[in-house]
Enzyme design. Structure first.
Site, PDB file in Angstrom:
ATOM      1  N   ASP A   8      36.632 152.272  90.630  1.00  0.00           N
ATOM      2  CA  ASP A   8      36.133 151.991  89.286  1.00  0.00           C
ATOM      3  C   ASP A   8      35.573 150.572  89.342  1.00  0.00           C
ATOM      4  O   ASP A   8      36.327 149.606  89.358  1.00  0.00           O
ATOM      5  CB  ASP A   8      37.282 152.112  88.287  1.00  0.00           C
ATOM      6  CG  ASP A   8      36.893 151.649  86.886  1.00  0.00           C
ATOM      7  OD1 ASP A   8      35.699 151.352  86.657  1.00  0.00           O
ATOM      8  OD2 ASP A   8      37.793 151.582  86.023  1.00  0.00           O
ATOM      9  N   LYS A  70      27.677 143.504  86.356  1.00  0.00           N
ATOM     10  CA  LYS A  70      27.374 144.887  85.962  1.00  0.00           C
ATOM     11  C   LYS A  70      26.446 144.923  84.746  1.00  0.00           C
ATOM     12  O   LYS A  70      25.751 145.900  84.516  1.00  0.00           O
ATOM     13  CB  LYS A  70      28.692 145.598  85.648  1.00  0.00           C
ATOM     14  CG  LYS A  70      28.600 147.106  85.503  1.00  0.00           C
ATOM     15  CD  LYS A  70      29.993 147.664  85.285  1.00  0.00           C
ATOM     16  CE  LYS A  70      29.995 149.168  85.041  1.00  0.00           C
ATOM     17  NZ  LYS A  70      31.362 149.652  84.786  1.00  0.00           N
ATOM     18  N   GLU A 171      32.394 157.368  84.180  1.00  0.00           N
ATOM     19  CA  GLU A 171      33.752 156.879  83.944  1.00  0.00           C
ATOM     20  C   GLU A 171      34.571 157.789  83.013  1.00  0.00           C
ATOM     21  O   GLU A 171      35.688 158.169  83.367  1.00  0.00           O
ATOM     22  CB  GLU A 171      33.690 155.435  83.426  1.00  0.00           C
ATOM     23  CG  GLU A 171      33.326 154.477  84.559  1.00  0.00           C
ATOM     24  CD  GLU A 171      32.682 153.182  84.109  1.00  0.00           C
ATOM     25  OE1 GLU A 171      32.708 152.884  82.901  1.00  0.00           O
ATOM     26  OE2 GLU A 171      32.154 152.457  84.971  1.00  0.00           O
ATOM     27  N   ASP A 193      35.872 155.354  75.722  1.00  0.00           N
ATOM     28  CA  ASP A 193      36.005 154.376  76.806  1.00  0.00           C
ATOM     29  C   ASP A 193      35.317 153.061  76.430  1.00  0.00           C
ATOM     30  O   ASP A 193      34.089 152.961  76.489  1.00  0.00           O
ATOM     31  CB  ASP A 193      35.400 154.976  78.085  1.00  0.00           C
ATOM     32  CG  ASP A 193      35.475 154.032  79.277  1.00  0.00           C
ATOM     33  OD1 ASP A 193      35.929 152.890  79.117  1.00  0.00           O
ATOM     34  OD2 ASP A 193      35.069 154.448  80.371  1.00  0.00           O
TER      35      ASP A 193
END
Lengths: 607, 170
Positions: A8, A70, A171, A193
């Site tokens: 992850d 990211k 994810e 999420d």
């Protein structure tokens, strides 16, 4: 067969899990933590640090400590998101040759792919150390709402890190897989999420081991970092009002406030109020200034209200696209550290009308699910099948710059769709096609995936040639295009004219470079170990010489002392080969001496 | 798993794929219900999804991928009641086995108005019935469709749905 791992790769933290014996386990790193900060730092001495150790030195080295990369990956430098990011990042964000956003550290520019690769390497090493053999096969997760170029870029990061990326998965889907594995019940899940940088909502249906994603939505620029930023701004404004000093220009102060904001946010998830204490934050004529303030949960919730409101609409759209009413959802699963915040949880209850499931670890479930999918891809799990969707519509630019959809968002993948093209002029031999991704009406407002030409079309009056272009999305979410002339049934030539990201060559040279770095890192580590060994040997030899002074001949002593001197001199240098040679010499002499000593003293130890 | 099909059969199917219509791809009769479509798709996916076929040679994997993409293309049209009906018309009109998204959307859009009902009461009872159909509670769905029809006696779509629900009860 080597083991497969799931990573992850988060905005603020990353996590790795391994699939073994039919289960997935999260692996702790060398510092003993089960998640690793996604931070890379370059020290003044040229050393590269990754993870907790990089985070620890951020305050003293803010310009060369890269975090939240990211948020830049697969994005153009001129995009609004990147502009927002650079406005508060203490490090420099530059425009690369192809327009992508890169980071500048000292005199070198790094692509976000390279920085991500360094984090992936750290995770890979963590797994290799645990397993006891090098790992290569990996499943990496990305936010469900990532577009094609962000996915490609993440895949490239894996390649640069020397990993064999079996699959990029979403994810929330990974979380659902981990939650629903081995569960025979048929049910409908909503996975909510909210991570460090992105927000995803996915609706899934599980039936007989088939995990079918019905819809997904989200915001790739909404996460914990934005919440921290709100707190930061509040503290800065308060300080300015009180002391008349603007700390925004002081990078070190800013970094301290950023860290304190994150800490305060964490504490306010369980306390009603918390103190922020940053002594010696600044100084003026009147002397040093200290920052002390109290933040209440109420104030925090007021600061982030707008951010929390932005969670609502993606959830509603996802339900609508899934064709479900909220009463039909059986479980709501919370993923990502930000879901620990009480106001976020209250929002979830408000949106879905039910309390979320609290049985999962929001920081680890994604990595764990990724490892399971790795097991599926390796053929070690056959009961599970994941049917995911494409998060964004795929289209082409047609007359007047309109984006005409070819494959709609939330279509199950892998899939294909055909669209017939023709010519608009007599004897036209080339038709240009502009492929875009996104939901906006006009092509220019969406993201360009690529441009290509249909070439060598037989001459004919306009509108007569019929070329069927098949748009394909594979199981990784990567787009391919093929074309066929419906008249002749022959496949039609395509020429790709533009694409983004790193080229194959770029990646290859980065892989080589990364390998060289790995070699350099390994050499440095070997040298350090050798030095330690040398020091230890010198010490023990001297002790022995002292202790058994009368038993050692003058000649031997002379030889040994010479060897010790040589070793001492060599330890100070950087030449590993020379050092090894003198260490070997010294240790041979020491052996000889101890052997003689044993023989003379008639030691009981019979070798 | 696809291993049930011999390698030559997989290659042959991949080559033939452009000739098959969406019903044939999923082994369905024309006019199959939405839940049948879903079941058939899950069954075919177990066989042809790339994830379940990574042990095959590169050639065969490519063939399987082609098949997998096309069965999903079929599913995305057939699982939507409006598009499903539009596709039937498209086939019957001899427009080829593939349907473009723009075509499916336009057709489904026209039908959506009819489908959801023209009166507020019709819409209200149809929405209830729709949810019950998804839960496969066909008796309750039939009751609500019947009620919806009292407000819109000439709604062909409601009639068709009611007929289907009644068949399911038996």
């Amino acid at each position: 067969m080597g083991k497969v791992i799931g990573i992850d790769l988060g905005t603020t933290n990353s996590c790795v899990a391994v699939f073994e014996n039919g289960e997935s386990h999260v692996i702790a790193n060398t510092e003993g933590a089960r998640t690793t900060p996604s931070i890379v730092a370059f020290t003044p001495s040229g050393e590269k640090l990754v993870g907790q150790i990089a985070k620890r030195q951020a305050v003293t080295n803010p310009e060369n400590t890269i975090f939240a990369v990211k948020r830049l990956i697969g994005r153009k430098h001129d995009s609004d998101e990147v502009k927002r990011f650079s406005s508060f990042a203490p490090f420099k964000v530059e425009k690369s040759e192809n327009g992508d956003a890169w980071v500048q550290v000292k005199d070198r520019a790094y692509s976000p792919q390279e920085i991500s690769a360094m984090i992936l390497s750290k995770m890979k090493d963590t797994a290799s150390d645990y397993i006891g053999e090098p790992v290569e096969d990996v499943v990496v997760t990305v936010p469900a709402y990532f577009d094609d170029s962000q996915r490609q870029a993440t895949q490239d990061a894996g390649k640069i890190a020397g990993l064999n990326v079996l699959r990029i998965i979403n994810e929330p889907t990974a979380a659902a897989l981990s939650f629903g594995l081995g569960d025979s019940q048929n049910r409908k899940l909503a996975v909510f999420d909210l991570g460090g940088g992105t927000f995803d909502i996915s609706i899934l249906e599980i039936a007989n081991g088939v995990f079918e994603v019905r819809s997904t939505n989200g915001d790739t620029y909404l996460g914990g970092e934005d919440f921290d930023q709100e707190i930061c701004s509040h503290i800065l404004n308060e300080f300015k009002a009180e002391h008349g000093l603007d700390l925004r220009t002081d990078k070190m102060a800013l970094q301290r406030i950023k860290e304190a904001s994150e800490r305060a946010k964490h504490e306010l998830s369980s306390c009603e109020e918390t103190d922020v204490n940053l002594p010696f934050i600044a100084a003026d004529e009147s002397g040093p200034k200290h920052l002390t303030t109290t933040l209440t949960r109420e104030k925090l919730e007021e600061l982030v209200r707008d951010l929390v409101e932005r969670l609502v609409s993606p959830c509603k759209l996802a339900l609508e696209d899934a064709g479900l009413r909220r009463e039909e959802i059986d479980e709501v699963i919370l993923v990502g550290g930000m879901t620990r915040m009480p106001i976020v949880e209250r929002k979830v209850v408000e949106i879905f009308g039910k309390a979320p499931n609290k049985g999962v670890n929001p920081d680890e479930i994604v990595a764990s699910g990724a490892a399971i999918q790795g097991g599926v891809l390796k053929g070690e799990v056959s009961s599970v099948l994941l049917l995911d969707v494409t998060p964004l519509s795929l289209g082409v630019e047609t007359q007047g710059g309109v984006a005409t959809k070819i494959i709609e968002r939330n279509t199950t993948i892998p899939t294909s769709s055909g669209q017939v093209f023709s010519t608009t002029e007599d004897d036209q031999t080339v038709v240009s096609i502009h492929v875009v991704q996104g939901e906006r009406e006009m092509a220019a407002d969406n993201k360009t995936l690529g441009r290509f030409d249909l070439v060598g079309i037989p001459t004919a009056p306009r509108g007569v040639p019929q070329i069927e272009v098949s748009f394909e999305i594979d199981a990784d979410g990567v787009v391919n295009v093929s074309a066929k002339d419906l008249g002749s049934g022959k496949s039609q030539a395509i020429r790709v004219t533009a694409s983004g990201g790193l080229s194959e060559q770029d990646i290859e040279s980065l892989v080589t470079e990364a390998e060289q770095h790995t070699q350099a890192d390994r050499d440095r580590r070997d040298l350090v170990e050798l030095r330690n060994k040398a020091d230890g040997l010198v010490y023990s030899t001297e002790r022995t010489l002292e202790e058994f002074a009368e038993n050692v001949t003058a000649e031997d002593r002379k030889q040994l002392e010479a060897a010790i001197e040589k070793t001492r001199a060599s330890v100070k240098g950087d030449d590993a080969v020379a050092l090894r040679a003198v260490v070997d010499e010294l240790s041979a002499l020491t052996y000889k001496m101890t052997e003689q000593l044993y023989a003379e003293l008639g030691g009981d130890d019979t070798e | 798993m696809a291993s049930e099909l011999a390698p030559t059969e997989i290659v042959a199917l991949a080559r033939l794929i452009d000739e098959l219509d969406y019903y044939q791809l999923l082994h369905l009769r024309r006019g199959a219900s939405i839940s049948e479509v879903k079941q058939a798709y899950h069954f075919s996916s177990r066989a042809f999804h790339p994830d379940a076929n990574r042990h095959l040679s590169a050639n065969l994997q490519a063939a399987v991928a082609t098949i997998a993409r096309r069965i999903t293309e079929a599913y995305s049209v057939l699982r939507d009641p409006g598009r499903n009906k539009a596709y039937l018309q498209h086939l019957e009109a001899g427009h080829g086995v593939r349907m473009q998204l723009s075509e499916a959307r336009a057709e489904a859009g026209r039908r959506a108005v009819e489908q959801k009902g023209r009166t507020p009461q019709g819409r209200q009872y149809y929405n209830l019935a729709e949810a019950e159909l998804r839960r496969e509670d066909f008796a309750a769905a039939a009751r609500n469709l019947q009620t919806a029809l009292t407000f819109e006696p000439d709604n062909e779509f409601f009639k068709a749905q009611l007929k289907e629900a009644r068949e399911k009860i038996r």
